[in-house]
Every structure is written in C-alpha cells, then in structure tokens.
Design an enzyme around this catalytic site. Structure first.
Site, PDB file in Angstrom:
ATOM      1  N   GLU A  28      -2.858 -60.522  95.089  1.00 36.00           N
ATOM      2  CA  GLU A  28      -1.891 -60.882  96.135  1.00 36.00           C
ATOM      3  C   GLU A  28      -0.686 -61.596  95.508  1.00 36.00           C
ATOM      4  OE1 GLU A  28      -3.184 -63.984  98.896  1.00 36.00           O
ATOM      5  OE2 GLU A  28      -2.509 -62.735 100.558  1.00 36.00           O
ATOM      6  N   CYS A  46      -0.684 -62.460 105.018  1.00 41.48           N
ATOM      7  CA  CYS A  46      -1.968 -62.046 104.427  1.00 41.48           C
ATOM      8  C   CYS A  46      -2.166 -60.543 104.567  1.00 41.48           C
ATOM      9  CB  CYS A  46      -3.108 -62.796 105.090  1.00 41.48           C
ATOM     10  SG  CYS A  46      -3.076 -62.640 106.881  1.00 41.48           S
ATOM     11  N   LYS A  99      -5.965 -79.400 110.962  1.00 41.19           N
ATOM     12  CA  LYS A  99      -5.214 -79.875 109.787  1.00 41.19           C
ATOM     13  C   LYS A  99      -4.248 -78.763 109.406  1.00 41.19           C
ATOM     14  CE  LYS A  99      -4.547 -80.112 105.758  1.00 41.19           C
ATOM     15  NZ  LYS A  99      -3.217 -79.732 105.203  1.00 41.19           N
ATOM     16  N   GLU A 158     -10.662 -66.809 106.755  1.00 45.72           N
ATOM     17  CA  GLU A 158      -9.593 -65.798 106.872  1.00 45.72           C
ATOM     18  C   GLU A 158      -8.732 -65.968 105.634  1.00 45.72           C
ATOM     19  OE1 GLU A 158      -9.198 -63.550 109.155  1.00 45.72           O
ATOM     20  OE2 GLU A 158     -10.200 -64.237 110.979  1.00 45.72           O
TER      21      GLU A 158
HETATM   22  P1  NAD Z   1      -4.014 -72.796 100.796  1.00 45.34           P
HETATM   23  O1  NAD Z   1      -5.421 -72.381 100.615  1.00 45.34           O
HETATM   24  O2  NAD Z   1      -3.322 -73.443  99.674  1.00 45.34           O
HETATM   25  O3  NAD Z   1      -3.890 -73.817 102.021  1.00 45.34           O
HETATM   26  C1  NAD Z   1      -4.392 -73.526 103.297  1.00 45.34           C
HETATM   27  C2  NAD Z   1      -4.762 -74.818 103.982  1.00 45.34           C
HETATM   28  O4  NAD Z   1      -5.830 -75.420 103.268  1.00 45.34           O
HETATM   29  C3  NAD Z   1      -3.642 -75.847 104.031  1.00 45.34           C
HETATM   30  O5  NAD Z   1      -3.699 -76.543 105.270  1.00 45.34           O
HETATM   31  C4  NAD Z   1      -4.013 -76.792 102.896  1.00 45.34           C
HETATM   32  O6  NAD Z   1      -3.506 -78.102 103.072  1.00 45.34           O
HETATM   33  C5  NAD Z   1      -5.522 -76.784 102.981  1.00 45.34           C
HETATM   34  N1  NAD Z   1      -6.219 -77.151 101.754  1.00 45.34           N
HETATM   35  C6  NAD Z   1      -5.785 -77.052 100.460  1.00 45.34           C
HETATM   36  N2  NAD Z   1      -6.729 -77.514  99.620  1.00 45.34           N
HETATM   37  C7  NAD Z   1      -7.786 -77.910 100.372  1.00 45.34           C
HETATM   38  C8  NAD Z   1      -9.077 -78.446 100.082  1.00 45.34           C
HETATM   39  N3  NAD Z   1      -9.468 -78.690  98.831  1.00 45.34           N
HETATM   40  N4  NAD Z   1      -9.902 -78.706 101.108  1.00 45.34           N
HETATM   41  C9  NAD Z   1      -9.542 -78.440 102.378  1.00 45.34           C
HETATM   42  N5  NAD Z   1      -8.332 -77.946 102.722  1.00 45.34           N
HETATM   43  C10 NAD Z   1      -7.468 -77.671 101.727  1.00 45.34           C
HETATM   44  O7  NAD Z   1      -3.270 -71.501 101.292  1.00 45.34           O
HETATM   45  P2  NAD Z   1      -1.717 -71.343 101.602  1.00 45.34           P
HETATM   46  O8  NAD Z   1      -0.997 -71.238 100.323  1.00 45.34           O
HETATM   47  O9  NAD Z   1      -1.308 -72.377 102.587  1.00 45.34           O
HETATM   48  O10 NAD Z   1      -1.710 -69.940 102.371  1.00 45.34           O
HETATM   49  C11 NAD Z   1      -1.574 -68.736 101.725  1.00 45.34           C
HETATM   50  C12 NAD Z   1      -2.875 -67.989 101.684  1.00 45.34           C
HETATM   51  O11 NAD Z   1      -3.410 -67.886 103.004  1.00 45.34           O
HETATM   52  C13 NAD Z   1      -2.705 -66.565 101.208  1.00 45.34           C
HETATM   53  O12 NAD Z   1      -3.750 -66.229 100.320  1.00 45.34           O
HETATM   54  C14 NAD Z   1      -2.808 -65.763 102.497  1.00 45.34           C
HETATM   55  O13 NAD Z   1      -3.192 -64.431 102.313  1.00 45.34           O
HETATM   56  C15 NAD Z   1      -3.793 -66.551 103.263  1.00 45.34           C
HETATM   57  N6  NAD Z   1      -3.706 -66.269 104.705  1.00 45.34           N
HETATM   58  C16 NAD Z   1      -4.706 -65.562 105.307  1.00 45.34           C
HETATM   59  C17 NAD Z   1      -4.620 -65.237 106.653  1.00 45.34           C
HETATM   60  C18 NAD Z   1      -5.702 -64.448 107.329  1.00 45.34           C
HETATM   61  O14 NAD Z   1      -5.736 -64.434 108.550  1.00 45.34           O
HETATM   62  N7  NAD Z   1      -6.583 -63.771 106.618  1.00 45.34           N
HETATM   63  C19 NAD Z   1      -3.508 -65.641 107.383  1.00 45.34           C
HETATM   64  C20 NAD Z   1      -2.513 -66.353 106.749  1.00 45.34           C
HETATM   65  C21 NAD Z   1      -2.630 -66.672 105.399  1.00 45.34           C
END
Ligand code: NAD
Length: 483
Positions: free
Chosen positions: A385, A286, A177, A252
């Site tokens: 962050e 991240c 997803k 992650e």
């Molecule tokens: P997000 O948590 O909003 O979304 C991530 C994913 O989760 C998306 O596909 C989203 O559609 C899905 N999602 C949202 N709500 C959900 C739910 N209730 N149930 C299941 N899935 C759901 O994060 P974002 O804004 O897309 O990404 C930014 C964040 O990701 C930052 O905090 C960043 O640091 C982190 N990040 C971490 C890494 C790592 O490897 N540690 C890498 C990239 C990004």
C-alpha cells in the site's frame, strides 16, 4: 449551536482539558501551518471516559432505553449533522486537506450512516430455534457494553459514522479515539449528539497520540469490544493487546485494490472510474484502486488514455477544490516519495503525472498523481500500500494470470473486474481473495448499506450495512423447559 472545539476531550457530555494539560498542534496540510490545538490525552483521560461510558451503560438510562427511542436519537443526530453539513465539511477540509467536494461528500455520508442505523435499531433481533419437544429456545442480540473505536485520519467523519453509528444502534456506549491528525469533526459531532439529547456518557471522545491515548484504550479492562481502523501494523498491536484479556476486535486495515481490465471491457465507461479510484482523497483511501491490470492486447491503448487523464490532473489547496488536495502530513508525503524513489531504482517508469496548480501554498504537502509501469510484480509498489495518488499498471495474459496477479499482495479489501462477459466476471470474482468485489464499477468502500471489510492483512470482521450490527452485539441463547 456546536462551535469548533479545540484542545478538549468530550467526556460525559462535557468538554474537558487533558489531565496532563498538554496539547498537540493541528496542522493544515494545505499550507503546513498550525491553526488549532488538540488535547493530548493519556491513560487518565481514557480511564475517565471508560468509567463514564460504563456508568451510562451499566446503571444509566441508556442500558434500558427502548429501541424505538434509541432510533429516534440516532435520527436526531443524523438531522443535526445535515443541518451542520457545511460547518463540518469546512472543518474536515482544513483538518485533513480534503477538497471541498470530498469534504461535503464525507459529511453527507456521515449523516447517512446515522440515518441508516437509526432505522435498524428496532428491526435487529434474535431468532427462535426448533429443539426437543418441551423446550423453547430463543436467541437475544445484546450489546457488548462499552465499545472502543480507534479511527484513522483519512475519512474521520465517514469512519466515525459507520463504526459509532452501528455500535450505538446496537445499544453500546462508546469511547472514541480519533487520529491525532484529524479530530475536529469527530469532536463537533459528539457535541451535536449531546445537544440532540444523547444521555451523558453514551458517546465520549478522547483525543491524543496513538501510543498514548490509543494504547490506553486498547488495554483498558472496561472496554468490551474494539473497532480498529488503521494500518496493519497498528492493527496487529491493538489485537495483541486486546487478546490478553480476550476482548473481541474488528480490524479494518489496508488495501491494494486492483482493477482487472479485459480486452472486452467498456473502456469509455471504465476510464473515469479507474482514475477517480486512485485520486479520490489524494489516494489516501484503504479501498483505493491502486493497481490496474490490463489484458495485453489492450495495454497500450488503455495506458495512452490513462496518461492523457493523468497529465490533465491538478493538485492544490483543499479550498480550491481541484482534482487532488494535499497529503495529510509531511512524514506521509516523505513515505510516498521514498517508495517512488525505490521503485524507480528498480526499473519503474513514470508514464504520466499531473501538475501543481498556480498559487498553491509552498508549505503544503503535495504529491503529483503518478501513473507508473514496468514494475516487477514482486516490487513493493506492485503489491504494497502506497497510500498516495500512485497508480501502478501491470499487463496480464488471461484469466488465470489476472487472478494470480490480483492475489499477489498480502491485502484483500476491494477489487474489480471490467468485462462484458458475465460468466468470466463471476469466475474472476470467485478467484480473487477480497472482502468486496465490483463488476464494471468501483466504489471507494461502497455504500453505507454494503458490508465492508477485508481478508488476509486487510483485517477481519465487517462494518457497514446490517452486517455490522452482528459485530457490535453478542448472541445469548435462552433455553426454557416448559413440559
Ligand atoms: P495508524 O494505524 O497509524 O493509526 C490509526 C489509529 O490508530 C489512529 O487513531 C492512531 O492514533 C491509532 N494508533 C496508533 N498507534 C496505536 C497504538 N499503538 N495503539 C492504539 N492505537 C494506536 O493508521 P493511519 O495512518 O491513521 O491510517 C492509514 C491506514 O488505515 C492505511 O493502512 C489504510 O489503508 C487504513 N484504513 C483502513 C480502512 C478500512 O476500512 N479498511 C479505512 C481507512 C483507513
């Protein structure tokens, strides 16, 4: 030939519209205008994808494929990604607002993940264990079965490659997803996988909103393991849902990386690295180096050099390939600006900012790269962050002070020390709570081969490198009595 997919999921090697028939517009962050549409998936689409993946794993050829053949398929996919490199980079540039160089680097890294894990398929194995006479004990590393992959928008291709590449190499079938803001490259690669011969149902992609498709994937009883990359809040939600049925989860999450710069550091070598670590992908990384901790004697000198660099930075449309492209979406830009406004109200000082390039489209989501200081250590900007191009500078006195400041955040993903004193570098490495630690260098996430992941609210479990294969398999112990 794969073409730009739109408004479809990819399930069982076929493009499928959403059960609901609904779509979501895809916005180009460089000008704020829609240019494509996505299928708005829900529980029914996830259910179909999971059942299709289950069939591929439980009764299909994939469950019994020889490891050498699995590796060859991954190699073919790596080669296909290389052949379609420019098309993929072009998609990612439009979809995520990535400057051309960054989009190309992401496509290259994605291919490299499949190449790396292709080579690992037939080299990852269990052990024999010496035990009581008359017994033979061995361990098997078995795939979980069907793995769910929820990925964010900031590095769709790279995160798809690291997570799905390792899961497939371990023998799982996958349901992915991607984030609603960035699905196009992932759909494209899934189509490529079908073209190079991956059997039906091994790699499925369902697009849609997090609260709909994402939540349905996290709660589906047919999923045996979830790899989630995203924000700490959503990660906690996914982990809670999965815990109800004891489904293992790799998280992650976010970061607040610190560059710890001692007086004896090589400033000339460090300067371009410190700047790049926060401007890469417009700070939406991240593992961004979003804090610079500078030893007091060198503070003014380092800040002056950083200010010069920041003032010269240019922001503009992704196609212009400047230092920074746009922020992914309007709401994310507003969040960054609100954090900055709050910081200024509590005394933060803007030391330097870049500029918007002439001719940049008015409707795009642009944030100037910003260097800040005079921030109380407990202020949000200093320890939370931002996920934008904002570098926060904090002075420190000595090693103990530097370690305490670096640890003054709920995150622990990537951090670095800059010093020419080797013993000090190791003492600081030991003191900082983090998943990756760099000495006199800094890589956003590091290489494909290097295990990556966090401690504290940055998550748990490791992806990348050989280490990821442990997470995408279960250990079975076979105890045979022969005497
Ligand atoms: P997000 O948590 O909003 O979304 C991530 C994913 O989760 C998306 O596909 C989203 O559609 C899905 N999602 C949202 N709500 C959900 C739910 N209730 N149930 C299941 N899935 C759901 O994060 P974002 O804004 O897309 O990404 C930014 C964040 O990701 C930052 O905090 C960043 O640091 C982190 N990040 C971490 C890494 C790592 O490897 N540690 C890498 C990239 C990004």
């Amino acid at each position: 030939m794969a073409s730009i997919p739109s408004a479809h999921h990819f399930i069982g090697n076929q493009l499928r519209a959403s059960t609901s028939g609904e779509t979501i517009p895809v916005i180009d962050p460089s000008d704020g205008l829609p240019f494509a549409a996505l299928a708005r998936g829900g529980a029914a689409d996830i259910d179909l994808a999971v059942r299709t993946a289950r069939a591929a794993f439980d009764t299909g050829a994939w469950g019994r494929i020889a490891t050498v053949d699995r590796g060859r398929l991954l190699t073919k996919l790596a080669n296909a990604i290389i052949s379609h490199h420019d098309a993929l980079a072009g998609l990612e540039m439009r979809d995520c607002g990535k400057p051309v160089k960054q989009a190309k680097a992401d496509a290259t890294a994605c291919a490299r993940y499949f190449e790396y894990y292709a080579g690992a398929c037939d080299k990852f194995h269990g052990e024999t264990i010496p035990y009581t006479p008359g017994f033979s004990v061995m361990t098997w590393r078995e795939p979980h079965g069907v793995t769910g992959h929820i990925i964010p928008w900031n590095y769709p291709m790279q995160i798809f490659g690291r997570s799905v590449g390792a899961a497939l190499a371990a023998g799982n079938a996958c349901v992915v997803k991607p984030a609603e803001d960035a699905c196009l490259s992932v759909l494209y690669i899934a189509k490529l996988a079908a073209e190079v011969g991956f059997p039906e149902g091994v790699l499925n992609v369902v697009t849609g909103l997090g609260l709909e498709a994402g939540a349905a994937l996290a709660s589906h009883p047919g999923i045996d393991h979830i790899s989630f990359t995203g924000s700490p809040a959503t990660g906690a939600c996914v982990a809670q849902t999965a815990a109800r049925r004891h489904c293992p989860v790799t998280l992650e999450l976010g970061g607040k990386g610190a560059q710890i710069v001692f007086d004896d550091a090589d400033f000339e070598a460090g300067l371009p690295v410190w700047v790049n670590a926060i401007i890469q992908n417009a700070g939406q990384t991240c593992s961004a180096g979003s804090r610079i901790l500078i030893q007091k004697k060198s503070y003014a000198k380092v800040m002056a050099a950083l200010a010069d660099r920041f003032s010269a930075l240019k922001v503009g449309a992704a196609s212009k390939d400047l230092d920074l492209g746009p922020i992914i979406r309007k709401t994310q830009l507003a969040r960054i600006q609100a954090m900055l406004a709050h910081g200024h109200e509590t005394g933060a000082r803007t030391v330097a900012q870049g500029t918007i390039a002439r001719g940049t489209p008015k409707g795009g989501f642009y944030q100037l790269p910003t260097l800040l200081d005079k921030i109380p250590a407990a202020q949000k900007l200093a320890c939370d962050e931002v996920f934008g191009p904002v570098l926060v500078a904090l002075p420190f006195a000595d090693e103990a002070d530097a370690i305490a400041l670096a640890n003054n955040t709920v995150f622990g993903l990537t951090n670095a020390v800059w010093t020419t004193n080797g013993a000090r570098a190791l003492r600081v490495a030991r003191g900082v709570r983090t998943g990756q630690f760099y000495v006199n260098n800094y890589g956003a996430g590091g290489g494909v081969e290097l295990p990556f992941g966090g401690v504290k609210s940055s998550g748990h479990g490791r992806e990348k490198g050989f280490e990821a294969l442990y997470g995408f398999t279960q250990l079975k112990t076979i105890i045979t009595k022969y005497d």
